[in-house]
Design a protein around this motif. Structure first.
Motif, PDB file in Angstrom:
ATOM      1  N   GLU A  57     -38.242 -27.606   9.037  1.00 24.43           N
ATOM      2  CA  GLU A  57     -38.800 -28.309   7.884  1.00 24.43           C
ATOM      3  C   GLU A  57     -40.147 -28.947   8.234  1.00 24.43           C
ATOM      4  OE1 GLU A  57     -38.567 -28.944   3.971  1.00 24.43           O
ATOM      5  OE2 GLU A  57     -37.075 -27.875   5.173  1.00 24.43           O
ATOM      6  N   ALA A  58     -40.252 -29.444   9.474  1.00 24.44           N
ATOM      7  CA  ALA A  58     -41.469 -30.153   9.906  1.00 24.44           C
ATOM      8  C   ALA A  58     -42.719 -29.274   9.735  1.00 24.44           C
ATOM      9  CB  ALA A  58     -41.336 -30.592  11.357  1.00 24.44           C
ATOM     10  N   ASP A  61     -43.677 -29.351   6.132  1.00 29.01           N
ATOM     11  CA  ASP A  61     -44.293 -30.651   5.850  1.00 29.01           C
ATOM     12  C   ASP A  61     -45.744 -30.649   6.331  1.00 29.01           C
ATOM     13  OD1 ASP A  61     -41.947 -31.525   4.792  1.00 29.01           O
ATOM     14  OD2 ASP A  61     -41.284 -32.589   6.601  1.00 29.01           O
ATOM     15  N   ARG A  64     -47.905 -28.601   4.087  1.00 25.08           N
ATOM     16  CA  ARG A  64     -48.210 -29.324   2.851  1.00 25.08           C
ATOM     17  C   ARG A  64     -49.360 -30.314   3.109  1.00 25.08           C
ATOM     18  NH1 ARG A  64     -46.286 -33.966   1.088  1.00 25.08           N
ATOM     19  NH2 ARG A  64     -44.879 -34.024   2.861  1.00 25.08           N
ATOM     20  N   ASP A 219     -45.835 -39.024   8.995  1.00 23.68           N
ATOM     21  CA  ASP A 219     -45.695 -38.018   7.942  1.00 23.68           C
ATOM     22  C   ASP A 219     -47.010 -37.323   7.622  1.00 23.68           C
ATOM     23  OD1 ASP A 219     -43.057 -38.538   7.736  1.00 23.68           O
ATOM     24  OD2 ASP A 219     -43.244 -39.920   6.041  1.00 23.68           O
TER      25      ASP A 219
END
Lengths: 272, 282
Positions: A57-58, A61, A64, A219
């Motif tokens: 998933e990282a 992320d 994005r 993040d």
């Protein structure tokens, strides 16, 4: 053709093949390795697309964040770069050459230096003005904007130079407003250069590692930095899957640039 | 109708003053203050940081290593790039566009992925060592990466496209008629190449070499990834001072020296050649 010419020709073809092979091999090997299910060893035991299913998933992320930063930096830099190019090409004032040099000068400094300088600068601003730019998405976007401006300006300046100024004057004489003349006459004339410059700025931001490294936090980490961290600590085939997707994306962008302005005129001599 | 076009440059200039000039000025100021411990900067002014990086053997050796690796990279790029550039400048083959794309393509892929490619290719159980072992050339894998060899391979891969682009421009400036004249006078291809083309492109080679040397000496990513922390160059050192030892003034002084050197070499390279193609390459 004499004998020596045949030898020279054969040698040059062999040499060319070796150099092109050298340039392509690591990229092809990444794509090939991504089909290796379990290890990074050569030769692969089984071929599968398993590594594509297990992309963490990282990475998405990071992707994005990278896309947001590249898009925002390009959107900010485009009007600034185009306006600056108009000023430099059409302005009649002393020191235009110098100003041109100044606009392009961020490209002459190492990205690493731009990155550490911005990081330290953000820390001081945050401390004195009680803001939170350090490690924020805004800080990252502004940093990338600083090198996207010269990329856009550099792509637009030649296009503007080639365009006869009389074209826009004619539009004015026929009663067009400044904006109307710009959007209907100038913009179409510089469109290929502009499109190429935008694509190139976007891609340079998307690719950037040395500056982002000092500006990312938590993040707000861009894809190249996420990948770098994975490579340092957890080198698995799944990173090759993500890398292959990045290669495909970059190749598509490259073809777009080639079709619009031609790559060779735009490629920056920038260190990575 | 007179318009003040010059005013259009103001927004971009203002933004660059804030995002580019101010941080650089701040870095310069920081380099002139004393270090008081991790992440702590003294109030007084000093040139001790600069004195230290030019007298402490730790920094000098790193600087020399940086220069050596960049020089080697530049030379290898020249040797590998020149024949390809000559081919691209003179060929009439229909594959020319495709070859150009192959040369330039890697430039647009993030350096992290390119370095990763070399890491897995050259690692102990990578394809190169596998090939050498199955051909029984070696018994034990050769450590190709996490040393200077790996770094130079990565650097050459990173800058070869740029060198080729510059050299194509250099060679295209040479009048093709000179080569035809040499051929008419009985010179073979190789002789024409060695005695006509190379001498005429020496100024361009020098300018391109200076430019590549400048950017190669400021590389961070490739050196960190393919050097595996074991190859220390000045850019890697700057990263360490800011991220690990937190000696900001020394890090800033190193960064200022590197910025001045890179900037100076780029401007020098462009001035010496006085050629447009180098400016477009930048």
């Amino acid at each position: 053709m004499s004998g020596s010419n045949v030898v020279a020709r054969t040698c040059s073809i062999i040499f060319l093949t070796i150099v092109l092979g050298f340039l392509l091999t690591p990229l092809l090997y990444v794509a090939f390795g991504s089909l290796n299910a379990s290890t990074l060893e050569f030769p692969p035991r089984t071929l599968s697309i398993e590594s594509y299913r297990t992309i963490p998933e990282a990475f998405f992320d990071g992707l994005r964040v990278s896309l947001i930063v590249a898009a925002a930096a390009t959107v900010l830099a485009t009007p600034l770069g185009v306006a600056a190019a108009l000023g430099i090409v059409r302005g009649r004032f002393g020191g235009r050459e110098l100003l041109n040099g100044f606009l392009l000068s961020p490209l002459l400094l190492p990205m690493l230096v731009l990155g550490v300088a911005l990081y330290q600068f953000y820390v001081v601003i945050d401390r004195t003005a009680d803001t939170a730019i350090t490690g924020s998405l805004v800080g990252l976007i502004l940093g990338h904007t600083s090198f996207c401006i010269p990329y856009v300006a550099r792509a637009v300046i030649p296009a503007l130079t080639q365009m006869p100024p009389s074209l826009e004057e004619a539009a004015h004489d026929l009663g067009a407003s400044t904006w109307y003349a710009f959007s209907r006459v100038t913009l179409p004339a510089i469109r290929p250069g502009l499109a190429g410059g935008i694509a190139f700025a976007f891609l340079t931001s998307f690719d950037n590692f040395p500056m982002s490294l000092f500006l990312v936090e938590g993040d707000n980490t861009t894809l190249p930095v996420v990948m770098f961290q994975f490579i340092q600590f957890d080198l698995k085939p799944t990173i090759l899957a993500m890398s292959t997707l990045v290669i495909i994306f970059s190749m598509a962008a490259m073809l777009f640039i080639e079709k619009t302005v031609g790559l060779a005129s735009l490629v920056g001599l920038h260190e990575d | 109708m007179k318009k003040k076009w010059g005013l259009f440059t103001i927004p971009a200039v203002a933004v660059l003053i804030v995002l580019f000039v101010a941080p650089q000025a701040f870095l310069l100021i920081q380099s002139l203050h004393p270090h008081l411990g991790p992440a702590r900067i003294g109030a007084g002014w000093t040139t001790a940081n600069y004195a230290r990086i030019f007298s402490d053997s730790y920094y000098i050796h790193t600087l020399l290593r940086t220069i050596w690796l960049s020089l080697l990279t530049t030379l290898l790029c020249l040797v590998l790039g020149y024949p390809v550039a000559y081919f691209l400048a003179r060929t009439r083959t229909r594959y020319r566009a495709m070859i150009t794309l192959i040369v330039i393509g890697p430039l647009l892929i993030t350096i992290v992925v390119r370095s990763l490619g070399w890491i897995i290719l050259l690692s102990d159980n990578g394809a190169v060592n596998y090939l050498l072992r199955s051909l029984r050339i070696i018994d034990e894998p050769i450590p190709f990466i996490y040393n200077q060899f790996g770094v130079v391979v990565g650097l050459v891969h990173a800058f070869l496209p740029m060198m080729i682009i510059i050299l194509v421009g250099v060679i295209q400036q040479i009048d093709r008629l000179l080569e035809e004249a040499a051929a008419d006078l009985g010179a073979g291809r190789l002789e024409t190449f060695v005695r006509i083309v190379i001498p005429l492109s020496l100024p361009g080679i020098a300018a391109g070499g200076v430019l590549i040397f400048g950017v190669a000496s400021s590389v961070y990513t490739t050196t960190v990834m393919l050097g595996g922390g074991r190859v220390l160059t000045t850019p890697v050192q700057i990263g360490q001072e800011f991220q690990m030892t937190l000696n900001y003034p020394i890090g800033a002084a190193l960064a200022v020296v590197m910025a001045v050197a890179t900037f100076g070499l780029a401007v020098f390279g462009m001035r010496v050649s006085r050629a447009k193609y180098l400016e477009t390459a930048l």
